[in-house]
Design an enzyme around this catalytic site. Structure first.
Site, PDB file in Angstrom:
ATOM      1  N   ASN A 217      41.737  30.720  40.724  1.00 50.80           N
ATOM      2  CA  ASN A 217      42.738  31.703  40.279  1.00 50.80           C
ATOM      3  C   ASN A 217      44.030  31.672  41.098  1.00 50.80           C
ATOM      4  OD1 ASN A 217      41.258  32.704  42.450  1.00 50.80           O
ATOM      5  ND2 ASN A 217      41.369  34.827  41.765  1.00 50.80           N
ATOM      6  N   CYS A 348      40.151  38.806  41.944  1.00 48.08           N
ATOM      7  CA  CYS A 348      38.917  39.390  42.481  1.00 48.08           C
ATOM      8  C   CYS A 348      39.077  40.846  42.888  1.00 48.08           C
ATOM      9  CB  CYS A 348      38.432  38.565  43.669  1.00 48.08           C
ATOM     10  SG  CYS A 348      39.681  38.347  44.958  1.00 48.08           S
ATOM     11  N   GLU A 528      40.832  37.603  55.709  1.00 43.59           N
ATOM     12  CA  GLU A 528      41.908  36.635  55.626  1.00 43.59           C
ATOM     13  C   GLU A 528      43.223  37.376  55.846  1.00 43.59           C
ATOM     14  OE1 GLU A 528      40.685  32.900  53.126  1.00 43.59           O
ATOM     15  OE2 GLU A 528      40.868  34.604  51.758  1.00 43.59           O
TER      16      GLU A 528
END
Length: 554
Positions: A217, A348, A528
């Site tokens: 994605n 997500c 992240e």
């Protein structure tokens, strides 16, 4: 925010691929002041205005690009696989459905060669000072900005999202590299004074060869998000893109090389599950970072555990977006649209469980349906397009299947949820659908329990704060959550009680690279972006220095 810079297109791409960039000399030595000024001047976020404004000439159009160059990259260049025993797999352009290229999956010998290349680069790169690593990273960021439109166009062709969103993805990747270039200069340990004049200190050291496994994605952005903190800490990386979107990661590899990185610092290997398994099991790999589904994340964690390799897992979500009756309705509707329809709903962190307080439900539904129907679907390379194609035909069919199942279970389709064929004949075989709003949803419905990963918004009503908190947390996943309200006390109280790692107040899907991103529960492990990510790509060594005689029991 700023308007996008005028773009000078590179030479037109031919049917054999694209022109290789010329090698550049290493950056000239910067002074500390020059490095800081370069970092400050480059930390510019174009935002939506910059993504919407483009005055250059389009290099490619949907249905025209063919790629025949190898998409594997190690030892400083593209690598053509010679002894390929497995058959090639077609990679399709979502906008048109036509074959874009044939993908060759890397086998054991290829993975080993890429890891050896990364190991050699690690030996050199890990010995550089943070300032030296930062120079290369800032040059890479500069090259990304220079090639912004080209990278965005290729991302659109490979992924199907709109060019407006692709530009923002490229910007996010660039900003991430710039941010961690700054972090590279700050890595340090701690000094501890001990009795008798002795002392101890810690060293923050890199891990070694890191593996990044990307999702389809956000192909380019994820490659940047995973590589930037890794190389800032002194590691090297072998990156495996999704076999569905394999094209743009190799552009990042070329950019790092052109920026002056040692050969093998960032390598790209193509393939599916078998290639990923080879990377996870490789004895020279020190860490694995994965973005993707929960089932695959569990498998990767299991494989990495056999070598006691640390993992970062950014997995799926079924996130709640809570809209209270005192919300600014205009902003709440905007937030709900951004929480559900970015990248054709293939995000997500999307807030796909939209809880709306019952007193404002009719007004909310009326406005959200009106705006959803107005979303322009079509050629993703046109600036006016707001929703492109889903990533593949099987995925489109899966998402449409969820809409059918929702109707069977009693949900009402207020708009969308059907296949869409654009007027342009060349797009007739593309993977398009109309964005969907479902009303009358209940907590036990499949559309509410499972991650659809498509442009489908499930709307649920609620009455009280305690009720909605209980229902919002009733999920095995906990990636993101959001709340819209004018009551500042309520906003922070609700956020405190939501079981999610990335939360938003009066906005949604805002992911600045300066702050951590990641989930609770089954939505992942680690983070992240943000300063904390340094912890996941480095290790501490403790050194105790004795300044006197040794006290011994023997």
């Amino acid at each position: 925010m700023r308007v996008a810079l005028a773009y000078k297109p590179r030479p037109k791409m031919l049917d054999h691929g694209w022109t290789e960039p010329k090698s550049s000399d290493l950056l000239q030595e910067f002074s500390v002041r020059q490095l800081k000024m370069a970092l400050l001047s480059s930390l510019r976020t174009p935002g939506l205005r910059g993504a919407l404004c483009y005055t250059g000439t389009r290099s490619i159009s949907s249905g025209t690009l063919l790629i025949k160059d190898s998409l594997n990259f190690w030892s400083g260049g593209r690598v053509s696989l010679k002894d390929v025993k497995t058959k090639t797999e077609p990679v399709r352009e979502p906008a048109t459905g036509r074959v874009l290229c044939q993908l060759q999956a890397c086998g054991s010998a290829d993975v080993d060669a890429a890891v050896r290349s990364a190991s050699a680069a690690f030996t050199v790169w890990s010995k550089l000072a943070g300032m030296e690593r930062a120079r290369v990273m800032l040059e890479a960021a500069r090259l990304i900005e220079k090639r912004r439109e080209e990278i965005a166009e290729i991302e659109v062709v490979n992924n199907g999202k709109s060019i407006t969103e692709a530009r923002l993805d490229v910007d996010s990747g660039r900003l991430c590299i710039e941010y961690f270039a700054g972090q590279a200069t700050t890595l340090s340990g701690q000094h501890v004074q001990l009795p008798g004049g002795s002392f101890a200190y810690t060293r923050r050291e890199p891990l070694g060869v890191c593996v990044g496994i990307g999702a389809w994605n956000y192909p380019f952005q994820i490659a940047a998000w995973k590589s930037a903190p890794a190389i800032a800490c002194g590691n090297s990386m072998v990156f495996k893109p999704s076999p569905v979107t394999p094209v743009t990661a190799v552009l990042l590899a070329e950019i790092y090389s052109q920026a002056g990185a040692p050969e093998g610092l960032f390598n790209v290997v193509q393939g599916g599950q078998e290639t990923g398994s080879l990377l996870c099991h490789h004895p020279s790999v020190a860490k694995v970072s994965f973005t993707g589904s929960v089932p695959t994340g569990k498998k990767i964690m299991e494989m990495a555990s056999r070598g006691l390799k640390p993992v970062t897992l950014e997995l799926g979500g079924k996130s709640p977006l809570i809209i209270f009756e005192d919300s600014d309705l205009e902003n709440a509707v905007r937030g709900a649209l951004m929480a559900n329809f970015l990248s054709q709903g293939q995000v997500c962190s999307n807030g796909t469980r939209v809880f709306v307080q019952s007193s404002i439900l009719p007004q909310f539904l009326k406005e959200v349906v009106r705006r959803t129907k107005a979303i322009q679907i079509g050629d993703p390379l046109l600036d006016e397009t707001r929703m492109g194609a889903l990533v593949s035909k099987p995925h489109l069919e899966k998402v449409l299947g969820y809409v059918k199942q929702a109707k069977k279970e009693g949900a009402r389709v207020l708009c969308g949820g059907e296949p869409f064929i654009p007027a342009d004949p060349k797009l007739k075989d593309g993977y398009y659908m109309t964005p969907c709003v479902l009303d009358g949803c209940t907590d036990d419905m499949t559309c509410v329990r499972e991650e659809i990963f498509g442009p489908v918004m499930s709307v649920l009503s609620f009455d009280t704060e305690d009720e909605v908190l209980r229902r919002a947390n009733d999920s095995a996943l906990g990636l993101a959550a959001g709340v819209f309200t004018k009551d500042v006390k309520r906003a922070h109280r609700v956020i405190e009680n939501l079981q999610a790692g990335s939360c938003f107040i009066n906005n949604y899907n805002i992911t600045p690279v300066e702050v951590p991103f990641g989930g609770y529960k089954a939505s992942g492990i680690g983070r992240e972006n943000g300063q904390v990510t340094i912890e996941f790509y480095s290790q501490l060594k403790t050194v105790v220095v004795e300044m006197g005689d040794v006290d011994s029991l023997f």
